[in-house]
Scaffold this motif. Structure first.
Motif, short mmCIF file in Angstrom:
data_model
loop_
_atom_site.label_atom_id
_atom_site.label_comp_id
_atom_site.label_asym_id
_atom_site.label_seq_id
_atom_site.Cartn_x
_atom_site.Cartn_y
_atom_site.Cartn_z
N SER A 65 -12.46 55.25 81.11
CA SER A 65 -11.35 54.59 81.79
C SER A 65 -10.12 55.47 81.97
CB SER A 65 -10.93 53.34 81.02
OG SER A 65 -10.36 53.69 79.77
N GLY A 66 -9.99 56.51 81.14
CA GLY A 66 -8.78 57.31 81.14
C GLY A 66 -7.65 56.70 80.33
N LYS A 67 -7.89 55.51 79.76
CA LYS A 67 -6.91 54.87 78.90
C LYS A 67 -7.10 55.37 77.46
CE LYS A 67 -7.16 50.58 81.64
NZ LYS A 67 -7.50 49.13 81.57
N THR A 68 -6.21 54.91 76.58
CA THR A 68 -6.34 55.25 75.17
C THR A 68 -7.14 54.15 74.46
OG1 THR A 68 -4.22 56.41 75.23
CG2 THR A 68 -5.10 55.84 73.06
N GLY A 69 -8.21 54.53 73.78
CA GLY A 69 -9.01 53.57 73.03
C GLY A 69 -8.42 53.35 71.64
N THR A 70 -8.66 52.17 71.10
CA THR A 70 -8.10 51.82 69.78
C THR A 70 -9.16 51.16 68.92
OG1 THR A 70 -5.92 51.48 70.79
CG2 THR A 70 -6.27 50.55 68.59
N PHE A 71 -9.23 51.58 67.65
CA PHE A 71 -10.13 50.91 66.70
C PHE A 71 -9.39 50.69 65.39
CE2 PHE A 71 -10.74 55.38 65.66
CZ PHE A 71 -10.88 55.39 64.27
N ALA A 72 -9.92 49.81 64.55
CA ALA A 72 -9.30 49.47 63.27
C ALA A 72 -10.38 49.31 62.21
CB ALA A 72 -8.47 48.20 63.39
N VAL A 73 -10.23 50.04 61.09
CA VAL A 73 -11.18 49.95 59.98
C VAL A 73 -10.40 50.08 58.67
CG1 VAL A 73 -13.11 50.93 61.30
CG2 VAL A 73 -11.62 52.45 59.98
N VAL A 74 -11.05 49.69 57.57
CA VAL A 74 -10.42 49.82 56.26
C VAL A 74 -10.31 51.30 55.88
CG1 VAL A 74 -11.19 47.57 55.45
CG2 VAL A 74 -12.63 49.60 55.05
N PRO A 75 -9.44 51.62 54.94
CA PRO A 75 -9.31 53.02 54.51
C PRO A 75 -10.50 53.46 53.68
CG PRO A 75 -7.95 51.59 53.15
CD PRO A 75 -8.51 50.73 54.24
N GLY A 76 -10.45 54.72 53.25
CA GLY A 76 -11.49 55.25 52.38
C GLY A 76 -12.84 55.29 53.06
N PRO A 77 -13.82 54.58 52.54
CA PRO A 77 -15.16 54.64 53.12
C PRO A 77 -15.19 54.16 54.57
CG PRO A 77 -15.00 52.88 51.48
CD PRO A 77 -13.77 53.72 51.35
N GLY A 78 -14.33 53.22 54.93
CA GLY A 78 -14.28 52.78 56.32
C GLY A 78 -13.89 53.90 57.25
N VAL A 79 -12.83 54.61 56.91
CA VAL A 79 -12.40 55.75 57.71
C VAL A 79 -13.45 56.85 57.71
CG1 VAL A 79 -10.77 57.69 57.67
CG2 VAL A 79 -9.91 55.36 57.60
N LEU A 80 -14.03 57.13 56.54
CA LEU A 80 -15.04 58.19 56.47
C LEU A 80 -16.26 57.84 57.31
CD1 LEU A 80 -14.83 59.21 52.71
CD2 LEU A 80 -13.80 60.35 54.69
N ASN A 81 -16.58 56.56 57.41
CA ASN A 81 -17.70 56.16 58.26
C ASN A 81 -17.46 56.48 59.73
OD1 ASN A 81 -19.65 55.22 56.50
ND2 ASN A 81 -18.84 53.13 56.44
N THR A 82 -16.21 56.61 60.12
CA THR A 82 -15.90 56.93 61.53
C THR A 82 -15.86 58.43 61.80
OG1 THR A 82 -13.47 57.03 61.29
CG2 THR A 82 -14.46 54.85 61.64
N ALA A 83 -16.06 59.25 60.78
CA ALA A 83 -15.80 60.68 60.92
C ALA A 83 -16.64 61.35 62.00
CB ALA A 83 -16.01 61.39 59.58
N ALA A 84 -17.92 61.00 62.10
CA ALA A 84 -18.76 61.61 63.13
C ALA A 84 -18.22 61.31 64.53
CB ALA A 84 -20.20 61.13 62.99
N ALA A 85 -17.80 60.07 64.73
CA ALA A 85 -17.24 59.70 66.03
C ALA A 85 -15.91 60.39 66.27
CB ALA A 85 -17.07 58.18 66.11
N LEU A 86 -15.10 60.54 65.22
CA LEU A 86 -13.80 61.18 65.38
C LEU A 86 -13.95 62.65 65.77
CD1 LEU A 86 -11.80 59.66 62.40
CD2 LEU A 86 -11.48 59.18 64.84
N CYS A 87 -14.87 63.37 65.13
CA CYS A 87 -15.01 64.78 65.50
C CYS A 87 -15.66 64.90 66.88
CB CYS A 87 -15.76 65.58 64.43
SG CYS A 87 -17.47 65.17 64.16
#
Length: 550
Positions: A65-87
């Motif tokens: 879309s060219g817009k900014t995407g937004t997601f929300a997860v808990v800290p710690g393991p939640g954030v680490l679970n997103t790491a593959a997508a973040l990189c």
């Protein structure tokens, strides 16, 4: 205006002020106030079954879309679970913002072992994403959220995170919402001397070529005008596909571009790392800071660091649309391209298309998909035999942002959840995800998300009961010692039906066409299994790493 609300609600108010209407996320203890804010503001909330998928969906939403995407997860393991997508988002330059929590204020940095505590969450994230923001002072909430969104979308776009401590997020306070800054203008001021030097170099070229990356996606009009002025073919490897349609006389896929490479006297790289010509067509195992061979190189990139990472003959730092417009103006009436170059371009496209037809059955299936998929429809590949066939131009791309790839990270399993985000961002357009059985199973649970939120994605699974590329490498290089590459798979039709999605099975390209037409027309979650014999697919790699022109 001041409002008496929780810190979580204040974050959501500021997120909305930045134009967000959809959040992908999974609630949890530290971020309950955040989700309460989402509920009160009636935002479109998509709840996946795994935190990694939340970030992938945000990436697909942003990339398409060219817009900014937004997601929300808990800290710690939640954030680490997103790491593959973040990189992955960092690699393919997707602007996304991750919202998360933190341990209570008094526990930060203590190592006491509080719920979901990381030694240094923001520091960990900064090692893989563009930036990580911490809201320590609740009165700075609006300013920091605005800064985070500006960082995500400005310059070279990329992922950022925002964290707030558990107790701060839950506490009620007086908050003031600040208006976000207007979107940044067209990047840094252009260096006029460099611009004139580039125009001189281009004016002398007889056989120029343009190669686009993600940084050119918003500049299709300007790139197209410059290409027509220069009679320059335009190509891309992954993210830059479709900036100029590949059925335009000047638009071409990677294999056709390789046909012209040896005769090309100038390459203009626009918003691209130029992986294809200097790594894929060269020595993939040896880093070069500047080209040791090939034509003169001009790079256009908004990130000045790129000029040091891979040094061109001449670098233009700036927004690709603005630079292309300026070059177009400079070059009016000065170009004298070789008239035979247009004939060479047309011939290269025909030769390349004929050559890659040996990559079967992938090319036959891709031809069916291209025939059925509307020109403005979206195609999301996976790291698979079908995916590699798209890298060589097996699926022509007609418009920017309609081919959504993982970029250089090559992240297995990204395709299906990313495609769900693409469809959420584009509910009225056709979106097709094509996975191998291995990659699909990384996020297969998200079929329930598709059904629950009626995300009308068409998912095609090519079932060859293997990690097909690994198996081929083991066959060719390791004496057919198949270590971990052969897979058992479920009955995918029953799997789909058990989730409440439509499931179909086909065995040939001819069978696929009517089923795919039906699924796109339904605009509901559909899964199509293509049955493929293990090891039957021809390799595309001779065209991805070609030693010479055909």
């Amino acid at each position: 205006m001041m409002k008496k609300i929780t810190g979580g609600e204040a974050i959501i108010d500021s997120v909305i002020a930045n134009g967000v209407d959809t959040i992908f996320g999974i609630p949890g203890a530290q971020i309950y106030p955040l989700f309460d804010g989402i509920y009160k503001q009636k935002l479109n909330l998509i709840v996946p079954r795994h935190e990694q998928s939340a970030a992938y969906m945000a990436m697909g939403y942003a990339k398409s879309s060219g817009k900014t995407g937004t997601f929300a997860v808990v800290p710690g393991p939640g954030v680490l679970n997103t790491a593959a997508a973040l990189c992955t988002a960092m690699g393919n330059c997707s602007p996304i913002v991750g919202l998360t929590g933190q341990v209570p204020t008094s526990f930060v940095g203590r190592g006491r072992g509080h719920l979901h505590e990381l030694k240094d969450q923001a520091g960990t994230l900064k090692s893989i994403i563009k930036d990580a923001f911490t809201i320590d002072n609740p009165q700075q909430t609006s300013a920091i959220v605005n800064q985070a969104y500006e960082t995500a979308r400005s310059g070279r776009p990329g992922p950022v995170s925002i964290e707030m401590c558990w107790d701060t997020m839950a506490a009620v306070d007086e908050f003031e919402a600040l208006d976000p800054k207007p979107a940044a203008e067209a990047g840094p001021e252009l260096n006029l001397d460099a611009l004139k030097a580039a125009a001189e170099l281009i004016a002398r070229a007889r056989k120029p070529m343009i190669m686009c990356g993600a940084g050119a996606l918003h500049a299709a009009e300007e790139v197209g005008a410059l290409a027509e002025l220069l009679n320059a073919p335009v190509t891309g490897f992954r993210s830059g596909r479709g900036v100029v349609s590949e059925d335009h006389p000047l638009g071409m896929g990677p294999v056709a571009a390789r046909q012209l490479w040896d005769d090309c006297d100038l390459l203009i790289g626009i918003g691209s790392r130029l992986e294809m010509p200097y790594m894929r067509w060269g020595n993939y195992m040896q880093y070069e800071q500047k080209p040791s061979r090939g034509p003169k190189l001009i790079r256009i990139d908004i990130d000045p660091a790129q000029m040091e990472i891979f040094a061109p003959d001449l670098g233009l730092v700036g927004d690709s649309a603005a630079v292309c417009r300026a070059l177009y103006d400079q070059l009016q009436g000065r170009m004298n391209p070789d008239p035979a170059w247009l004939d060479d371009i047309a011939t290269a496209k025909v030769v390349a298309w004929r050559a890659i037809q040996k990559v079967q059955p992938q090319l036959s299936y891709l031809s069916v998909i291209r025939d059925v998929l509307p020109r403005d429809g979206f195609y999301v590949p996976e790291l698979s035999q079908m995916g590699f066939a798209t890298w060589i131009g097996g699926l022509p791309v007609y418009a920017p942002r309609t081919f959504i790839d993982s970029g250089y990270q090559g992240t297995l399993g990204f395709g299906f959840p990313t495609a769900l985000g693409v469809k959420v961002a584009n509910p009225d357009k056709a979106v097709v995800s094509v996975c191998g059985d291995g990659g699909f199973m990384f996020g297969a649970q998200e079929l329930m998300t598709a059904v629950e939120f009626n995300i009308g994605l068409v998912t095609i699974i090519v079932n060859n009961n293997s990690y097909g590329n690994v198996r081929r490498d083991q066959a060719l290089g390791y004496g057919a010692r198949y270590s971990g590459s052969e897979l058992a798979t479920p009955d995918f039709v029953k799997f789909a039906e058990s989730f409440g999605a439509a499931g179909y099975r086909v065995h040939t390209p001819e069978q696929l066409k009517p089923v795919l037409e039906k699924c796109i027309a339904l605009n509901q979650p559909c899964l199509i299994e293509i049955v493929c014999e293990r090891g039957a697919e021809a390799s595309a790699w001779e065209f991805i790493h070609p030693k010479s022109a055909l």
